[in-house]
Design an enzyme around this catalytic site. Structure first.
Site, short mmCIF file in Angstrom:
data_model
loop_
_atom_site.label_atom_id
_atom_site.label_comp_id
_atom_site.label_asym_id
_atom_site.label_seq_id
_atom_site.Cartn_x
_atom_site.Cartn_y
_atom_site.Cartn_z
N SER A 151 0.83 -1.20 0.00
CA SER A 151 0.00 0.00 0.00
C SER A 151 0.86 1.24 0.00
O SER A 151 0.37 2.34 -0.22
CB SER A 151 -0.90 0.01 1.24
N HIS A 153 -3.55 -4.23 -4.70
CA HIS A 153 -3.66 -3.92 -3.27
C HIS A 153 -4.98 -4.41 -2.68
O HIS A 153 -6.05 -3.91 -3.04
CB HIS A 153 -3.51 -2.40 -3.07
N GLU A 155 -7.32 -2.57 -5.27
CA GLU A 155 -6.85 -1.45 -6.08
C GLU A 155 -5.75 -1.97 -7.02
O GLU A 155 -4.73 -2.48 -6.55
CB GLU A 155 -6.27 -0.34 -5.19
N ASN A 173 -6.50 4.42 1.05
CA ASN A 173 -5.73 4.89 2.19
C ASN A 173 -5.69 6.41 2.29
O ASN A 173 -5.53 6.97 3.37
CB ASN A 173 -4.32 4.31 2.19
N1 3HC Z 1 -10.73 -12.67 8.69
C1 3HC Z 1 -11.63 -13.30 7.92
N2 3HC Z 1 -12.96 -13.07 8.02
C2 3HC Z 1 -13.36 -12.17 8.94
C3 3HC Z 1 -12.46 -11.46 9.76
C4 3HC Z 1 -11.08 -11.75 9.61
N3 3HC Z 1 -10.14 -11.14 10.32
N4 3HC Z 1 -13.16 -10.62 10.55
C5 3HC Z 1 -14.45 -10.78 10.24
N5 3HC Z 1 -14.58 -11.71 9.27
C6 3HC Z 1 -15.82 -12.17 8.65
C7 3HC Z 1 -16.70 -12.89 9.64
O1 3HC Z 1 -16.38 -14.26 9.69
C8 3HC Z 1 -18.07 -12.65 9.08
O2 3HC Z 1 -18.34 -13.52 8.01
P1 3HC Z 1 -19.87 -13.97 7.73
O3 3HC Z 1 -20.74 -12.78 7.91
O4 3HC Z 1 -19.86 -14.48 6.34
O5 3HC Z 1 -20.14 -15.00 8.75
C9 3HC Z 1 -17.96 -11.25 8.46
O6 3HC Z 1 -16.55 -11.01 8.26
C10 3HC Z 1 -18.52 -10.18 9.36
O7 3HC Z 1 -17.84 -10.27 10.59
P2 3HC Z 1 -18.48 -9.94 12.01
O8 3HC Z 1 -19.96 -10.23 11.94
O9 3HC Z 1 -17.70 -10.61 13.06
O10 3HC Z 1 -18.21 -8.40 12.24
P3 3HC Z 1 -18.57 -7.17 11.33
O11 3HC Z 1 -19.92 -7.29 10.70
O12 3HC Z 1 -18.24 -5.98 12.16
O13 3HC Z 1 -17.52 -7.22 10.13
C11 3HC Z 1 -15.50 -6.44 9.24
C12 3HC Z 1 -16.15 -7.22 10.36
C13 3HC Z 1 -15.70 -7.17 7.92
C14 3HC Z 1 -14.02 -6.34 9.55
C15 3HC Z 1 -16.20 -5.04 9.16
O14 3HC Z 1 -16.23 -4.45 10.42
C16 3HC Z 1 -15.54 -4.08 8.21
O15 3HC Z 1 -15.78 -4.09 7.02
N6 3HC Z 1 -14.67 -3.21 8.76
C17 3HC Z 1 -13.91 -2.26 7.98
C18 3HC Z 1 -12.66 -2.95 7.46
C19 3HC Z 1 -11.84 -2.02 6.62
O16 3HC Z 1 -12.11 -0.86 6.43
N7 3HC Z 1 -10.76 -2.58 6.07
C20 3HC Z 1 -9.81 -1.84 5.30
C21 3HC Z 1 -8.65 -1.53 6.16
S1 3HC Z 1 -7.45 -0.56 5.30
C22 3HC Z 1 -6.44 -1.68 4.59
O17 3HC Z 1 -6.55 -2.86 4.75
C23 3HC Z 1 -5.40 -1.10 3.69
C24 3HC Z 1 -4.02 -1.42 4.13
O18 3HC Z 1 -3.13 -0.91 3.20
C25 3HC Z 1 -3.72 -0.89 5.50
#
Ligand code: 3HC
Length: 284
Positions: A120, A141, A153, A192
């Protein structure tokens, strides 16, 4: 271009889930890491993830078994690169390490192979020359957690060919993702940059004593419809990663707005990196 074999380099949080996404999409996939222990931990984690999906009724046992069977692990980069049609590098965010990996890939991967980096912060132009085939290099990405998040991305460098872009976009689609194309390299790409702006504002609101961590996060969820608040998200991504992104972006842009935030730097110095260490802005 037809892609059958995918090699993912780096068995950390991102690499392991990218590899599983590839295996689930039907690709013959190899996960490579320099550490046997990291590969074993990744495999155990993915088996656990698949078992939970099956137990929840969200995946057939057969689908999980077949994907895990398609996913091999190895510490031998040369041997695995020799058969790869697409390489996705997700190793540590250190330029000299990435350059050395891409240099090696340029020598051993088949001439047709596309070489992508999940980075990233490091644009593919910084490693492309080392491969001797810059037209076949780009950023691909993914987002954390990569098995869930739909965005990929695809970032072209000035040499990336249309064939490379189309190939990588098509692979992402087959993985069930919705790839977006970033037409030119820019620090932070799209996501990001937007995430950084929200985090910066959240950190300012907190340090200005305007609201608590919990209330800022609640507002992001209940007023803006975000799935999690900015502090929860920083804890998920890892505060070391957040700080690293800010450092790298600031080094490139020099803009005040991109300066790493004191509150994050303080947590990193205390070793409170978020979920992975059991505490960050929250305790887990
Ligand atoms: N690994 C795999 N699957 C996961 C997981 C993980 N770490 N965390 C959650 N999940 C899955 C769960 O198993 C669940 O699957 P299902 O609905 O099919 O059973 C689903 O995701 C939803 O999980 P939860 O019900 O436990 O919790 P949420 O509804 O709060 O979802 C989340 C969790 C998907 C992480 C959601 O909160 C979300 O979308 N958060 C924002 C994440 C985000 O913005 N990510 C980008 C980060 S920036 C980045 O990565 C860029 C890099 O360069 C830094």
């Amino acid at each position: 271009m037809g892609i059958n074999r995918i090699l993912v380099i780096g068995a950390g949080t991102m690499g392991r889930q990218i590899a599983m996404s590839a295996a689930l999409a039907g690709y013959t996939t190899t996960l490579n890491d320099i550490s046997e222990a990291a590969l074993a931990a990744a495999h155990e984690d993915l088996e656990q993830w698949a078992a939970t999906r099956v137990a929840k009724g969200k995946m057939e046992q057969q689908t999980a078994d077949a994907a895990l069977e398609r996913l091999a692990s190895t510490t031998d980069l040369d041997a695995s690169a020799r058969h790869a049609d697409l390489v996705i590098e997700a190793a540590v965010e250190k330029l000299e390490i990435k350059r050395s990996i891409f240099g090696k890939l340029g020598k051993v991967a088949p001439v047709h192979a596309v070489l992508a980096t999940n980075s990233s912060t490091l644009a593919s132009s910084q490693v492309a020359a080392a491969t001797g085939r810059p037209g076949q290099v780009c950023n691909m990405h993914f987002f954390n957690p990569a098995l869930v998040m739909k965005c990929v991305e695809v970032v072209r460098n000035e040499h990336t060919t249309d064939t490379t872009v189309n190939t990588v976009m098509e692979v992402a689609r087959r993985m069930g993702k919705e790839p977006v194309l970033v037409q030119r390299e820019i620090p932070g790409f799209i996501a990001n940059r937007m995430m950084g702006a929200i985090q910066r504002e959240a950190l300012e609101l907190l340090s200005g004593g305007v609201a608590s961590i919990k209330d800022i996060d609640t507002t992001a969820r209940t007023a803006l419809g975000h799935p999690m608040g900015p502090f929860e998200l920083m804890d998920l991504v890892g505060l070391d990663v957040i700080d690293f992104i800010a450092q790298a972006t600031h080094a490139e842009t020099g803009a005040d707005a991109d300066k790493p935030h004191e509150l994050v730097m303080q947590k990193v110095a205390e070793g409170r990196l978020g979920r992975k260490t059991g505490s960050g802005f929250y305790d887990y």
